[in-house]
Design a protein around this motif. Structure first.
Motif, PDB file in Angstrom:
ATOM      1  N   GLY A 192       0.799  -1.220   0.000  1.00  0.00           N
ATOM      2  CA  GLY A 192       0.000   0.000   0.000  1.00  0.00           C
ATOM      3  C   GLY A 192       0.830   1.268   0.000  1.00  0.00           C
ATOM      4  O   GLY A 192       0.298   2.359  -0.220  1.00  0.00           O
ATOM      5  N   SER A 193       2.134   1.149   0.234  1.00  0.00           N
ATOM      6  CA  SER A 193       3.015   2.317   0.100  1.00  0.00           C
ATOM      7  C   SER A 193       2.997   2.838  -1.328  1.00  0.00           C
ATOM      8  O   SER A 193       3.383   3.991  -1.574  1.00  0.00           O
ATOM      9  CB  SER A 193       4.446   1.962   0.517  1.00  0.00           C
ATOM     10  OG  SER A 193       4.996   0.962  -0.328  1.00  0.00           O
ATOM     11  N   HIS A 194       2.522   2.028  -2.258  1.00  0.00           N
ATOM     12  CA  HIS A 194       2.395   2.469  -3.650  1.00  0.00           C
ATOM     13  C   HIS A 194       1.199   3.399  -3.844  1.00  0.00           C
ATOM     14  O   HIS A 194       0.864   3.743  -4.977  1.00  0.00           O
ATOM     15  CB  HIS A 194       2.294   1.268  -4.584  1.00  0.00           C
ATOM     16  CG  HIS A 194       3.602   0.569  -4.790  1.00  0.00           C
ATOM     17  ND1 HIS A 194       3.751  -0.541  -5.595  1.00  0.00           N
ATOM     18  CD2 HIS A 194       4.839   0.828  -4.295  1.00  0.00           C
ATOM     19  CE1 HIS A 194       5.006  -0.942  -5.579  1.00  0.00           C
ATOM     20  NE2 HIS A 194       5.691  -0.121  -4.788  1.00  0.00           N
ATOM     21  N   ASP A 239      -0.328   5.442  -8.045  1.00  0.00           N
ATOM     22  CA  ASP A 239      -1.742   5.561  -7.673  1.00  0.00           C
ATOM     23  C   ASP A 239      -2.341   6.665  -8.533  1.00  0.00           C
ATOM     24  O   ASP A 239      -2.046   7.840  -8.340  1.00  0.00           O
ATOM     25  CB  ASP A 239      -1.840   5.895  -6.185  1.00  0.00           C
ATOM     26  CG  ASP A 239      -3.271   6.125  -5.706  1.00  0.00           C
ATOM     27  OD1 ASP A 239      -4.181   6.213  -6.551  1.00  0.00           O
ATOM     28  OD2 ASP A 239      -3.470   6.225  -4.483  1.00  0.00           O
ATOM     29  N   ILE A 240      -3.165   6.296  -9.479  1.00  0.00           N
ATOM     30  CA  ILE A 240      -3.705   7.268 -10.434  1.00  0.00           C
ATOM     31  C   ILE A 240      -4.617   8.287  -9.758  1.00  0.00           C
ATOM     32  O   ILE A 240      -4.816   9.392 -10.268  1.00  0.00           O
ATOM     33  CB  ILE A 240      -4.455   6.537 -11.580  1.00  0.00           C
ATOM     34  CG1 ILE A 240      -4.784   7.519 -12.712  1.00  0.00           C
ATOM     35  CG2 ILE A 240      -5.698   5.838 -11.062  1.00  0.00           C
ATOM     36  CD1 ILE A 240      -5.380   6.849 -13.930  1.00  0.00           C
ATOM     37  N   TYR A 250      -4.981   3.193  -3.486  1.00  0.00           N
ATOM     38  CA  TYR A 250      -4.216   2.143  -4.171  1.00  0.00           C
ATOM     39  C   TYR A 250      -5.035   0.866  -4.281  1.00  0.00           C
ATOM     40  O   TYR A 250      -5.076   0.222  -5.349  1.00  0.00           O
ATOM     41  CB  TYR A 250      -2.925   1.897  -3.401  1.00  0.00           C
ATOM     42  CG  TYR A 250      -2.167   0.642  -3.770  1.00  0.00           C
ATOM     43  CD1 TYR A 250      -1.355   0.599  -4.899  1.00  0.00           C
ATOM     44  CD2 TYR A 250      -2.246  -0.500  -2.965  1.00  0.00           C
ATOM     45  CE1 TYR A 250      -0.642  -0.555  -5.224  1.00  0.00           C
ATOM     46  CE2 TYR A 250      -1.533  -1.648  -3.285  1.00  0.00           C
ATOM     47  CZ  TYR A 250      -0.739  -1.678  -4.414  1.00  0.00           C
ATOM     48  OH  TYR A 250      -0.039  -2.808  -4.733  1.00  0.00           O
ATOM     49  N   TYR A 251      -5.694   0.484  -3.208  1.00  0.00           N
ATOM     50  CA  TYR A 251      -6.470  -0.761  -3.216  1.00  0.00           C
ATOM     51  C   TYR A 251      -7.741  -0.613  -4.051  1.00  0.00           C
ATOM     52  O   TYR A 251      -8.171  -1.576  -4.705  1.00  0.00           O
ATOM     53  CB  TYR A 251      -6.804  -1.172  -1.778  1.00  0.00           C
ATOM     54  CG  TYR A 251      -5.561  -1.408  -0.961  1.00  0.00           C
ATOM     55  CD1 TYR A 251      -4.801  -2.571  -1.113  1.00  0.00           C
ATOM     56  CD2 TYR A 251      -5.113  -0.447  -0.068  1.00  0.00           C
ATOM     57  CE1 TYR A 251      -3.641  -2.769  -0.383  1.00  0.00           C
ATOM     58  CE2 TYR A 251      -3.951  -0.639   0.673  1.00  0.00           C
ATOM     59  CZ  TYR A 251      -3.220  -1.801   0.502  1.00  0.00           C
ATOM     60  OH  TYR A 251      -2.065  -1.993   1.216  1.00  0.00           O
ATOM     61  N   VAL A 255      -8.915  -3.047  -7.274  1.00  0.00           N
ATOM     62  CA  VAL A 255     -10.240  -3.647  -7.450  1.00  0.00           C
ATOM     63  C   VAL A 255     -10.797  -3.321  -8.833  1.00  0.00           C
ATOM     64  O   VAL A 255     -11.547  -4.123  -9.414  1.00  0.00           O
ATOM     65  CB  VAL A 255     -11.193  -3.173  -6.337  1.00  0.00           C
ATOM     66  CG1 VAL A 255     -12.623  -3.595  -6.613  1.00  0.00           C
ATOM     67  CG2 VAL A 255     -10.730  -3.727  -4.976  1.00  0.00           C
ATOM     68  N   THR A 256     -10.437  -2.171  -9.383  1.00  0.00           N
ATOM     69  CA  THR A 256     -10.906  -1.775 -10.717  1.00  0.00           C
ATOM     70  C   THR A 256      -9.856  -2.042 -11.798  1.00  0.00           C
ATOM     71  O   THR A 256      -9.931  -1.484 -12.882  1.00  0.00           O
ATOM     72  CB  THR A 256     -11.294  -0.287 -10.726  1.00  0.00           C
ATOM     73  OG1 THR A 256     -10.179   0.510 -10.305  1.00  0.00           O
ATOM     74  CG2 THR A 256     -12.472  -0.037  -9.802  1.00  0.00           C
ATOM     75  N   GLN A 257      -8.890  -2.903 -11.479  1.00  0.00           N
ATOM     76  CA  GLN A 257      -7.846  -3.345 -12.424  1.00  0.00           C
ATOM     77  C   GLN A 257      -7.013  -2.174 -12.970  1.00  0.00           C
ATOM     78  O   GLN A 257      -6.632  -2.149 -14.129  1.00  0.00           O
ATOM     79  CB  GLN A 257      -8.467  -4.143 -13.580  1.00  0.00           C
ATOM     80  CG  GLN A 257      -9.131  -5.446 -13.126  1.00  0.00           C
ATOM     81  CD  GLN A 257      -9.549  -6.312 -14.284  1.00  0.00           C
ATOM     82  OE1 GLN A 257     -10.068  -5.825 -15.295  1.00  0.00           O
ATOM     83  NE2 GLN A 257      -9.342  -7.610 -14.173  1.00  0.00           N
ATOM     84  N   ARG A 258      -6.720  -1.238 -12.080  1.00  0.00           N
ATOM     85  CA  ARG A 258      -5.888  -0.108 -12.469  1.00  0.00           C
ATOM     86  C   ARG A 258      -4.598  -0.059 -11.665  1.00  0.00           C
ATOM     87  O   ARG A 258      -4.049   1.011 -11.422  1.00  0.00           O
ATOM     88  CB  ARG A 258      -6.667   1.205 -12.310  1.00  0.00           C
ATOM     89  CG  ARG A 258      -7.842   1.339 -13.283  1.00  0.00           C
ATOM     90  CD  ARG A 258      -8.499   2.701 -13.170  1.00  0.00           C
ATOM     91  NE  ARG A 258      -9.081   2.913 -11.838  1.00  0.00           N
ATOM     92  CZ  ARG A 258      -9.548   4.080 -11.403  1.00  0.00           C
ATOM     93  NH1 ARG A 258      -9.494   5.148 -12.182  1.00  0.00           N
ATOM     94  NH2 ARG A 258     -10.073   4.178 -10.195  1.00  0.00           N
ATOM     95  N   GLY A 259      -4.105  -1.220 -11.263  1.00  0.00           N
ATOM     96  CA  GLY A 259      -2.783  -1.283 -10.663  1.00  0.00           C
ATOM     97  C   GLY A 259      -1.737  -1.020 -11.724  1.00  0.00           C
ATOM     98  O   GLY A 259      -1.815  -1.550 -12.833  1.00  0.00           O
ATOM     99  N   LEU A 260      -0.746  -0.208 -11.422  1.00  0.00           N
ATOM    100  CA  LEU A 260       0.231   0.165 -12.447  1.00  0.00           C
ATOM    101  C   LEU A 260       1.218  -0.951 -12.735  1.00  0.00           C
ATOM    102  O   LEU A 260       1.496  -1.259 -13.898  1.00  0.00           O
ATOM    103  CB  LEU A 260       0.986   1.424 -12.020  1.00  0.00           C
ATOM    104  CG  LEU A 260       2.001   1.951 -13.037  1.00  0.00           C
ATOM    105  CD1 LEU A 260       1.319   2.387 -14.336  1.00  0.00           C
ATOM    106  CD2 LEU A 260       2.819   3.110 -12.448  1.00  0.00           C
ATOM    107  N   LEU A 261       1.766  -1.555 -11.695  1.00  0.00           N
ATOM    108  CA  LEU A 261       2.751  -2.616 -11.877  1.00  0.00           C
ATOM    109  C   LEU A 261       2.069  -3.976 -11.942  1.00  0.00           C
ATOM    110  O   LEU A 261       1.033  -4.198 -11.322  1.00  0.00           O
ATOM    111  CB  LEU A 261       3.754  -2.610 -10.720  1.00  0.00           C
ATOM    112  CG  LEU A 261       4.497  -1.308 -10.442  1.00  0.00           C
ATOM    113  CD1 LEU A 261       5.426  -1.491  -9.240  1.00  0.00           C
ATOM    114  CD2 LEU A 261       5.264  -0.836 -11.665  1.00  0.00           C
TER     115      LEU A 261
END
Length: 319
Positions: A192-194, A239-240, A250-251, A255-261
């Motif tokens: 979650g630091s991301h 984190d957009i 971030y979380y 859940v909406t499939q927008r994780g960057l890595l």
């Protein structure tokens, strides 16, 4: 509202401090109470100046601490410069042209030395600076056990092998954290630091062009500044939603499939961490509590204490 936030931070601090009994007996929050009573104020004020100048530095210092602890423990080894006779960790593949914030640690060290000469380790300064940066960007506080000493050695090879890869799958991530004594829950909380910071194009290019578990609009947006070829160092927020505010967005992104890595989205991809990610996405307080506790546990990875190591005068070089 300010009083409520203060109360929450006090509660979080107390919860985190409950973990101190489980850490190295030689580490304690009061370690410098007599020898350097103004230490925490000095660190916090210097970090406040840095974050006000460039908010990203809060994330950079937090990442520095993570990359230090995962390589032979929280011993300040990542801060050492290469010399003709010494090879440090800064040019390991996960660190090269990537880790940053060394000048901030230099500034803090100079101020601490002026107040308490030859007393406080660079490893402890980094631990306190990581907490300060988190708090300054809106995140939780925690009690930092102190008393670490600085390494006289570094390991380029361990930095290349032990730091989790942005391309790793869930199983590899769990193993990587488990090898450091951290649970899957710790891993998911620490990831979650991301919620703050930026990543370079080369770290997420395979995801935005090859992964299928990605929001198509998000992929298109990221492709606009990260082409198939070139632009390796182009930056994008991890984190957009709020790259300069420490929270649970971030979380929500996962859940909406927008994780960057790729490694980010692996936490929410039909695996064992899905339920926890969903929980954190709607319960920021729980995330903050778990993050604080995990930071205490990470900060206890193989510290040098007692007469081991040294107290560096300059964080970049061995005495």
């Amino acid at each position: 509202m300010a009083k409520i936030l203060t109360l929450v931070f006090i509660i979080l601090s107390l919860l985190a401090s409950s973990n101190i009994s489980n850490v190295n007996a030689q580490l304690r929050a009061t370690f410098y109470l007599q020898s350097c009573p103004n230490l925490q104020t000095i660190v916090f004020n210097a970090m406040r100046e840095a974050v006000q100048r460039e908010p990203r530095l809060g994330a950079s210092i937090l990442r520095l601490f993570f990359h230090d602890c995962f390589v032979n423990g929280c011993d300040g080894s990542i801060l050492l410069d290469d010399t003709p006779t010494f090879t440090g960790e800064k040019n390991a593949l996960p660190n090269q042209n990537s880790v940053r914030g060394f000048e901030v640690i230099d500034t803090i060290k100079t101020r601490v030395e002026a107040a308490c000469n030859g007393t406080v380790s660079c490893a402890d300064i980094l631990a306190l600076a990581a907490r300060a940066g988190t708090v300054l960007l809106g995140g939780p506080t925690w009690v930092v056990p102190l008393g670490r000493r600085d390494a006289r050695t570094a390991s380029l090879n361990t930095a290349n092998t032990d730091l989790p890869s942005p391309f790793a799958n869930l199983s590899s991530l769990i193993t990587s954290f488990s090898n450091k004594g951290l649970s899957p829950r710790d891993m998911t909380a620490l990831s979650g630091s991301h919620t703050i910071g930026l990543a370079q194009c080369f770290t997420f290019r395979p995801r935005i062009y090859n992964d299928t578990n990605i929001n198509p609009n998000f992929a298109t947006l990221r492709q606009s500044t990260c082409p198939v070829n070139g632009g390796n160092s182009n930056l994008a927020p991890l984190d957009i939603q709020s790259p300069q505010r420490f929270g649970n967005d971030y979380y929500q992104n996962l859940v909406t499939q927008r994780g960057l890595l790729h490694s980010d989205q692996e936490l929410f991809n039909g695996g064992s961490q899905d339920a926890l990610v969903r929980l954190y996405s709607v319960n920021q307080l729980l995330f903050f509590i778990d993050f604080a506790g995990a930071m205490v546990r990470m900060g206890n990875i193989s510290p040098l204490t007692g007469t081991n190591g040294e107290i560096r005068k300059n964080c970049r070089v061995i005495n």
